[in-house]
Structures are given as C-alpha cells and as structure tokens.
Scaffold this active site. Structure first.
Site, PDB file in Angstrom:
ATOM      1  CE1 TYR A 142       0.763  69.130  13.091  1.00  0.00           C
ATOM      2  CE2 TYR A 142       1.049  67.180  11.744  1.00  0.00           C
ATOM      3  CZ  TYR A 142       1.584  68.185  12.520  1.00  0.00           C
ATOM      4  OH  TYR A 142       2.941  68.229  12.728  1.00  0.00           O
ATOM      5  CE  LYS A 189       6.436  67.980  27.662  1.00  0.00           C
ATOM      6  NZ  LYS A 189       7.830  67.771  28.063  1.00  0.00           N
ATOM      7  CG  ASP A 245       4.955  65.840  10.809  1.00  0.00           C
ATOM      8  OD1 ASP A 245       5.725  65.329   9.987  1.00  0.00           O
ATOM      9  OD2 ASP A 245       4.408  66.947  10.632  1.00  0.00           O
ATOM     10  CG  ASP A 249      10.562  64.432   8.775  1.00  0.00           C
ATOM     11  OD1 ASP A 249      10.134  63.449   8.140  1.00  0.00           O
ATOM     12  OD2 ASP A 249      10.460  65.602   8.366  1.00  0.00           O
TER      13      ASP A 249
END
Ligand code: NAD
Length: 354
Positions: A142, A189, A245, A249
């Site tokens: 981001y 990952k 993020d 959620d």
C-alpha cells in the site's frame, strides 16, 4: 492517574457512540480514581464543512499533544462526490501515517451470548471466539512504488519491507501473545514472495526471545480457508499490511457483529488511536439506534494498551458481558426474546455495570 485524550466524534453515528464511550469513561474515572482530560477535534466530513479540509492542522497538533485518540467514524453520502485528497476517509490515513501508527490490532471476538449472529456452523464456534489480528499498517504494497508504463497498458505496485519494519510489528505481536494464550501464527506467502521470506526469518529469530510462545507459520491462502473451517485454532495472528487488511475483515465478519468490534492503532511508545471497526452508518445516524459497544470496547483497549490499566479494561469488558447476559440488545444484535434498547440506554447499562 490523569489521562489526556483527544476525542474525534466525526460523522454519522460518530457523535452518538463517542458520547456513550465518554459516559463509560466517566464511571471508570470515579470508580478507579482517574481523571480523563478531553479535547474535542474535527475530522472527516464535519471538518470539510467547517474548515474546508478533512484533517485540519489543529486536529493533527491536538492528537500529537494527547496520549491517546478516540475516534468515532468518518464519511457519508454528503461527501461521496468529493475526489481523492478531499474525501473524509483521507483523515484516517492522515492520522495513521502522521502519528506513525504502524501496528493495527483487530480483535475478532464472538460473545457466546451472540453466537446466533455467526454465519458459521455452531459446532465450529462452541464457547465463542477470541482472535487477535496484528496487522502491519504503514509499509508493504500500500506504500510501495507504483505506476504505469508510458502506453498506460501496464501497471505495477511494489511490496517492500525492511528488517526493522518487520521487527517492530513482530515484537508487538509476541508481547501481545505473552499477555494472552502464548500462541502466535505468522502469516505470509513465503513460497513465492521474497518479502515473506525476510518476514519469516525475522519471526524465527525473534522467537528465541520468547521461548514460552508457540509459533507457527502459515500461508495466507491457507489462513483465509482455516478461518472459516476451524477459527478456534487461532489466538494471535501477525501479518503484513495487505494480508492483514483482508484477514482482519474476514475474521471480524465471522463474528457477525459489526457493532461490537473495537480496534487499536499503535506505535512503540504506547501512544494509540482507538476506534470501532465499523463506519459512520449514515442510515441510522442521530436516531438513537447505533450500537455503542464497539466504541466502549475501544476505550477498554485504550486503557489496556496505552495506559496499562488492565483492571479497568477488564471491568469494561466484563460490564459488556453482563449487559448481554441480561439480554439487552441494540437493533443490530437484536433477536427473539431479547430486550431492545437504544444507543443512550445501552451506554447507561454498561456504565451501571462497571
Ligand atoms: P458502515 O459500517 O457505516 O455500515 C454498514 C452497515 O452496518 C449499515 O447498515 C449500518 O447501519 C450498520 N452499522 C455499522 N455500525 C453500526 C453500529 N455501531 N450499530 C448498528 N449498526 C451499525 O459501512 P458503510 O455503510 O460501508 O459506510 C458508511 C460510511 O462510513 C462511508 O462513508 C464509509 O466510507 C465510512 N466508513 C468509515 C470508516 C471509519 O471511519 N473508520 C470505516 C468504514 C466505512
């Protein structure tokens, strides 16, 4: 103890729910002998309307001067037509970045009294759920370099992390795991991404400093699946910005109760910004319908993480539990046989239980 708190009610239901959090803080202050020093600041749509900018300088300066910030929510349809820099939500990014808040804590707690709200099968969540997602907030894809080629038919975003950026968030996660059940899942990952391999090596090295914490590594795709397959295997999850993020959620949505979940954004010196995870709910603003519990529980997080007042934080959380036990519900968590109350009465009921 005297505490300097910056209050940012914001838009929509923000003022309704922050008022109830202040009510609860008042009772905590009286009962435990503390003094809360409040200063109110503008941010979001209300700041655009009043001074023409979603994050006025006076708000930033006021927050920098405080020990903690409590925020309601920002945004609403009135400001949806505004572009990028002028949007109310810019205030949130500005505050997080400007205050250096690199650590985002998102507890996903399913109260056993509300287990009906969980979309998963009951046997998967027997006894409730309590997961803490620790998300890196100021680095990764981001914030990396991004752009397009000249023909504008190709775009790129860059994910980058330094050892020090990883170390500070991973240390926070270990410290939190030590205060909970001493289980930490690091999510990456690493079969594909170099940043993940760096991340993993930092976690493994730091694990030596925390011999009591059981650490495991999992790939992000597997965690996304395991959260709906067997969420009770998780205690503390730590991960980079984008994975966090998405997973935070997902974790909160499996509790089914958006009006119940608090969050904290911290930096290493204990300064923090605390806010409910939900938005400004313009559809119910000013109607005494909003659930103030997420904001009240954000106060509990503030007392625990910024001021190290765990007895006081426990008292607020226990009070919420008692109010739910007594079957009081706001509309968002209402079900058959329960007793419906509005925002103000819910705040009063929690305050009375402290
Ligand atoms: P939202 O969270 O505001 O509302 C989603 C739904 O949940 C609505 O039906 C709402 O009534 C309900 N809801 C939310 N909080 C509730 C509460 N405490 N009690 C009872 N019901 C509650 O999300 P949205 O509708 O997507 O966004 C509305 C506005 O909020 C938008 O402008 C959005 O940009 C903004 N927003 C702000 C934040 C923030 O300030 N941190 C976060 C998300 C969205």
């Amino acid at each position: 103890m005297k505490m300097r708190i910056a209050l940012i009610p914001g838009d929509g239901i923000g003022p309704d729910i922050v008022a109830e959090a202040v009510k609860v803080m008042g009772v905590v202050g009286t009962k435990f002998g503390h003094k809360f020093d409040y200063s109110f600041y503008l941010a979001g749509g209300v700041a655009i309307d009043t001074v023409g900018h979603p994050l006025p300088e006076s708000t930033m300066l006021g927050c920098q001067d405080a020990e903690a910030v409590l925020l309601g929510a920002v945004g609403g349809p009135k400001w949806d037509h505004l572009g990028g820099e002028q949007r109310p939500e810019k205030a949130l990014l500005g505050l997080r970045g400007g205050l250096g808040l690199f650590c985002n804590l998102r507890p996903a707690i399913l109260y056993s009294q509300l287990s009906d709200a969980c979309p998963l099968k009951q046997e998967l969540i027997e006894g409730g759920l309590d997961i803490m997602v620790v998300r890196e907030l100021t680095g990764g894809i981001y914030f990396g370099e991004r752009g397009r080629n000249e023909a504008k038919d190709r775009a790129f975003d860059t994910m980058a992390y330094s050892v020090s950026e990883v170390e500070r968030i991973v240390r926070m996660a270990f410290d939190i795991a030590m205060k909970r059940n001493k289980r930490l899942t690091s999510v990456d990952k690493a079969n594909i991404l170099e940043t993940s391999r760096l991340w993993r090596s930092v976690v493994d090295k730091m694990a030596n400093d925390y011999p009591e914490v059981a650490v495991n590594h999992m790939y992000v795709d597997n965690v996304a699946m395991q959260l709906v397959r067997n969420p009770r295997q998780f205690d503390v999850i730590v991960t980079e910005n984008m994975f966090g993020d998405i997973l935070s959620d997902e974790a909160s949505m499996i509790t089914g109760s958006i009006g119940m979940l608090p969050s904290a954004s911290l930096r290493a010196d204990s300064f923090g910004m605390y806010e409910p995870i939900h938005g400004s709910a313009p559809d119910i603003a000013g109607q005494d319908k909003a659930n103030p519990i997420a904001t009240i529980l954000s106060v509990a997080m503030m007392l625990r993480y910024t001021f190290s007042l765990s007895k006081e934080a426990d008292a607020i959380e226990a009070a919420v539990g008692k109010v739910l036990d007594a079957r009081w519900r706001t509309t968002d968590i209402m079900s058959k046989g329960m007793r419906l109350v509005g925002t103000k009465e819910m705040g009063t009921l929690v305050a009375q239980q402290i």
